[in-house]
Scaffold this motif. Sequence first.
Motif, short mmCIF file in Angstrom:
data_model
loop_
_atom_site.label_atom_id
_atom_site.label_comp_id
_atom_site.label_asym_id
_atom_site.label_seq_id
_atom_site.Cartn_x
_atom_site.Cartn_y
_atom_site.Cartn_z
N THR A 33 0.82 -1.21 0.00
CA THR A 33 0.00 0.00 0.00
C THR A 33 0.85 1.26 0.00
N ASP A 34 1.87 1.29 0.84
CA ASP A 34 2.71 2.49 0.91
C ASP A 34 3.40 2.75 -0.43
N LYS A 35 3.92 1.69 -1.04
CA LYS A 35 4.58 1.84 -2.34
C LYS A 35 3.61 2.37 -3.39
N ALA A 36 2.39 1.81 -3.39
CA ALA A 36 1.39 2.22 -4.37
C ALA A 36 1.02 3.69 -4.20
N ILE A 37 0.80 4.09 -2.95
CA ILE A 37 0.43 5.49 -2.68
C ILE A 37 1.56 6.43 -3.07
N GLN A 38 2.79 6.06 -2.71
CA GLN A 38 3.93 6.92 -3.04
C GLN A 38 4.14 7.01 -4.55
N TRP A 39 3.99 5.88 -5.25
CA TRP A 39 4.18 5.86 -6.69
C TRP A 39 3.19 6.81 -7.36
N MET A 40 1.93 6.71 -6.97
CA MET A 40 0.90 7.53 -7.61
C MET A 40 1.00 8.99 -7.17
N ARG A 41 1.35 9.21 -5.93
CA ARG A 41 1.48 10.59 -5.41
C ARG A 41 2.61 11.31 -6.14
N ALA A 42 3.68 10.57 -6.47
CA ALA A 42 4.81 11.17 -7.21
C ALA A 42 4.37 11.65 -8.59
N ARG A 43 3.26 11.13 -9.07
CA ARG A 43 2.73 11.54 -10.39
C ARG A 43 1.48 12.41 -10.25
N GLY A 44 1.26 12.92 -9.04
CA GLY A 44 0.22 13.92 -8.81
C GLY A 44 -1.13 13.39 -8.40
N HIS A 45 -1.25 12.08 -8.16
CA HIS A 45 -2.56 11.50 -7.89
C HIS A 45 -2.60 10.78 -6.54
N GLU A 46 -3.73 10.90 -5.86
CA GLU A 46 -3.98 10.13 -4.65
C GLU A 46 -4.75 8.86 -5.02
N LEU A 47 -4.64 7.84 -4.16
CA LEU A 47 -5.34 6.58 -4.36
C LEU A 47 -6.41 6.40 -3.29
N ARG A 48 -7.53 5.80 -3.71
CA ARG A 48 -8.53 5.31 -2.76
C ARG A 48 -8.64 3.81 -2.98
N ILE A 49 -8.21 3.04 -2.00
CA ILE A 49 -8.14 1.59 -2.15
C ILE A 49 -9.39 0.97 -1.53
N PHE A 50 -10.15 0.26 -2.35
CA PHE A 50 -11.43 -0.29 -1.90
C PHE A 50 -11.22 -1.62 -1.18
N PRO A 51 -12.15 -1.99 -0.28
CA PRO A 51 -11.92 -3.09 0.67
C PRO A 51 -11.53 -4.42 0.05
N GLY A 52 -12.13 -4.78 -1.09
CA GLY A 52 -11.87 -6.08 -1.69
C GLY A 52 -10.42 -6.29 -2.10
N VAL A 53 -9.68 -5.20 -2.24
CA VAL A 53 -8.26 -5.29 -2.62
C VAL A 53 -7.47 -6.08 -1.57
N TYR A 54 -7.92 -6.02 -0.32
CA TYR A 54 -7.19 -6.68 0.77
C TYR A 54 -7.78 -8.05 1.11
N GLU A 55 -8.74 -8.52 0.33
CA GLU A 55 -9.37 -9.81 0.63
C GLU A 55 -8.86 -10.89 -0.32
N LYS A 56 -9.07 -12.14 0.09
CA LYS A 56 -8.68 -13.28 -0.74
C LYS A 56 -9.65 -14.42 -0.45
N ASP A 57 -10.29 -14.90 -1.50
CA ASP A 57 -11.21 -16.02 -1.40
C ASP A 57 -10.76 -17.06 -2.43
N ASN A 58 -9.78 -17.88 -2.01
CA ASN A 58 -9.17 -18.85 -2.91
C ASN A 58 -8.56 -18.11 -4.11
N TYR A 59 -9.05 -18.36 -5.34
CA TYR A 59 -8.50 -17.70 -6.53
C TYR A 59 -9.21 -16.38 -6.83
N LEU A 60 -10.10 -15.94 -5.94
CA LEU A 60 -10.80 -14.67 -6.12
C LEU A 60 -10.35 -13.66 -5.08
N ALA A 61 -10.42 -12.39 -5.45
CA ALA A 61 -10.17 -11.32 -4.49
C ALA A 61 -11.48 -11.01 -3.78
N GLY A 62 -11.80 -11.76 -2.77
CA GLY A 62 -13.05 -11.55 -2.06
C GLY A 62 -14.22 -12.23 -2.75
#
Length: 312
Positions: A33-62
């Motif tokens: 998450t920190d790397k992603a936010i820093q990468w995008m912020r360096a290019r002028g954009h903020e990120l909003r990371i939605f909950p399913g990004v942090y989930e895992k249901d076998n081969y599915l993300a949530g």
Amino acid sequence: MAHTLTPHHPVPALPPEGLIAVIAPAGPAPLDTDKAIQWMRARGHELRIFPGVYEKDNYLAGSDEVRLNDLHAAFADPEVKAIICLRGGYGTPRLLDRIDFDLLRRNPKPFIGYSDITALHLAISRYAGFVTFHGPLLNADLLGNKEPPTVTSFFSLLHGQLKAGSTLDHPAAYPLTTVEPGIAHGRLLGGNLSIIAATMGTPYQIDADGVILFIEDVNEPLYRIDRLLTQLRLAGTLHKLRGVLVGDVAGVDVEALNRLLKQTFEPLRIPVLSGWRSGHCDPNLTLPMGALVTLDAGEKRLVLEQDVVVSR
């Protein structure tokens, strides 16, 4: 000719400091998450990371519900100015018959991804009618240190630097091959060949009339590429096309692939250009799905015939 096709609606451009949503409608992947936010912020954009990004249901993300809710919430959120997918894999087709396309149509914005995300490009094209972007995933591409054209192509399209009449850049280091010469005007649509084939016979299959088909794939040997193309031919899809742009078909011998492409498309007498660096490759160039374009296979050029984003 292109003027006989109704253009897909352009979407509002990503503003210079626009907020970008991250969703995972397909498979799971660990996100720094920190790397992603820093990468995008360096290019002028903020990120909003939605909950399913942090989930895992076998081969599915949530679960399907979590992934669908994130998709709807990202489109509905007025602060979100673009949506990028975490990764491909599998899972997107499971959502198609539950998507609120009216919600998407009321809230158009740049939507970016490839591979399994092809199912969403096809469905949005058919039922919401706005341009989407076959382009980098957050994890594998933007955070994966892919070659500079990956990022340049992504932001130049989303920020609106490429207008109608612009030729899409293709790096000279990666030569293109004219499989069949000619010029075609049409709507660029497609993506992952396996997903295009998997949606055939469903309400979400590609509407091929007047289309310049873009295809790419990975981990499919040549005989399977042949089988997938044959399926589209027997389904009557290929006969509706105006041209074909072939992206990266990772792991397949290029000369053997081009022979197969010639066998498949020569009888149709449509232009075919092969070797475009989009898909599971580095660099991975962004393409506007649903946009009107001109493909000049002989001159190895792809030209935008409409604005794909508009100023807010």
